[in-house]
Motif scaffolding. Structure first.
Motif, PDB file in Angstrom:
ATOM      1  N   ASP A   1     -19.715   8.101  -3.630  1.00  0.00           N
ATOM      2  CA  ASP A   1     -19.052   6.810  -3.440  1.00  0.00           C
ATOM      3  C   ASP A   1     -19.864   5.651  -2.828  1.00  0.00           C
TER       4      ASP A   1
ATOM      5  N   GLN B   1     -22.066   4.778  -5.360  1.00  0.00           N
ATOM      6  CA  GLN B   1     -21.478   3.609  -6.460  1.00  0.00           C
ATOM      7  C   GLN B   1     -21.279   2.379  -6.117  1.00  0.00           C
ATOM      8  N   LEU B   2     -20.841   2.365  -4.693  1.00  0.00           N
ATOM      9  CA  LEU B   2     -20.721   1.138  -4.154  1.00  0.00           C
ATOM     10  C   LEU B   2     -22.036   0.397  -3.996  1.00  0.00           C
TER      11      LEU B   2
ATOM     12  N   ALA C   1     -24.477   0.609  -5.927  1.00  0.00           N
ATOM     13  CA  ALA C   1     -24.979  -0.114  -7.554  1.00  0.00           C
ATOM     14  C   ALA C   1     -24.043  -1.154  -8.029  1.00  0.00           C
ATOM     15  N   ARG C   2     -22.645  -1.135  -7.392  1.00  0.00           N
ATOM     16  CA  ARG C   2     -21.819  -2.294  -7.811  1.00  0.00           C
ATOM     17  C   ARG C   2     -22.332  -3.310  -7.194  1.00  0.00           C
ATOM     18  N   LEU C   3     -22.740  -3.206  -5.896  1.00  0.00           N
ATOM     19  CA  LEU C   3     -23.428  -4.488  -4.943  1.00  0.00           C
ATOM     20  C   LEU C   3     -24.605  -5.037  -5.616  1.00  0.00           C
ATOM     21  N   ASP C   4     -25.491  -4.050  -6.028  1.00  0.00           N
ATOM     22  CA  ASP C   4     -26.480  -4.597  -6.735  1.00  0.00           C
ATOM     23  C   ASP C   4     -26.281  -5.574  -8.016  1.00  0.00           C
ATOM     24  N   ALA C   5     -25.229  -4.807  -8.751  1.00  0.00           N
ATOM     25  CA  ALA C   5     -24.920  -5.612  -9.942  1.00  0.00           C
ATOM     26  C   ALA C   5     -24.353  -7.014  -9.758  1.00  0.00           C
ATOM     27  N   ALA C   6     -23.674  -6.974  -8.544  1.00  0.00           N
ATOM     28  CA  ALA C   6     -22.914  -8.230  -8.360  1.00  0.00           C
ATOM     29  C   ALA C   6     -24.013  -9.174  -7.726  1.00  0.00           C
ATOM     30  N   ARG C   7     -24.862  -8.806  -6.927  1.00  0.00           N
ATOM     31  CA  ARG C   7     -25.963  -9.626  -6.386  1.00  0.00           C
ATOM     32  C   ARG C   7     -26.773 -10.161  -7.614  1.00  0.00           C
TER      33      ARG C   7
ATOM     34  N   ARG D   1     -25.742 -10.532 -10.957  1.00  0.00           N
ATOM     35  CA  ARG D   1     -25.052 -11.644 -11.662  1.00  0.00           C
ATOM     36  C   ARG D   1     -24.889 -13.037 -10.823  1.00  0.00           C
TER      37      ARG D   1
END
Length: 85
Positions: free
Chosen positions: A59, A62-63, A65-71, A73
Motif C-alpha cells: 500500500d 502504491q501511495l 507512486a500516486r504521490l509521485d504521479a500527482a507531483r 502533474r
C-alpha cells in the motif's frame, strides 16, 4: 538409542514413581503443553503480522507512486502558467 522392545517408562520391573513425582510430571507436562500451545499461537500471529506488514508495504509503495504521479502533474501544470501571474 532406545531398544525396540522397551516398554513404557514405569515398567513393572522398575521402581514406580511416587505420587509426588507423578504430580510433578503431570504439572510439567501441562506446562509443556501450554508452552507448545503458546508457540503455535505466536507462530500464527507472526504469520498474520508478516502478511499485514507485506500488505502495508505494498500500500505504501502504491501511495508513493500516486504521490509521485500527482507531483509530476502539478509541476507540468505549473510550467504551463505564465510567469507574470
Amino acid at each position: 538409542m532406545c531398544k525396540p522392545d522397551a516398554g513404557p517408562i514405569d515398567r513393572p520391573h522398575v521402581v514406580p514413581y511416587s505420587r509426588a513425582m507423578h504430580a510433578e510430571l503431570d504439572t510439567l507436562e501441562a506446562r509443556i503443553r501450554q508452552v507448545a500451545e503458546l508457540c503455535h499461537t505466536l507462530r500464527r500471529e507472526n504469520i498474520a503480522l508478516r502478511q499485514q506488514l507485506l500488505t502495508s508495504q505494498q500500500d505504501s509503495k502504491q501511495l508513493a507512486a500516486r504521490l509521485d504521479a500527482a507531483r509530476t502533474r502539478l509541476h507540468a501544470l505549473l510550467d504551463t502558467l505564465p510567469e507574470d501571474v
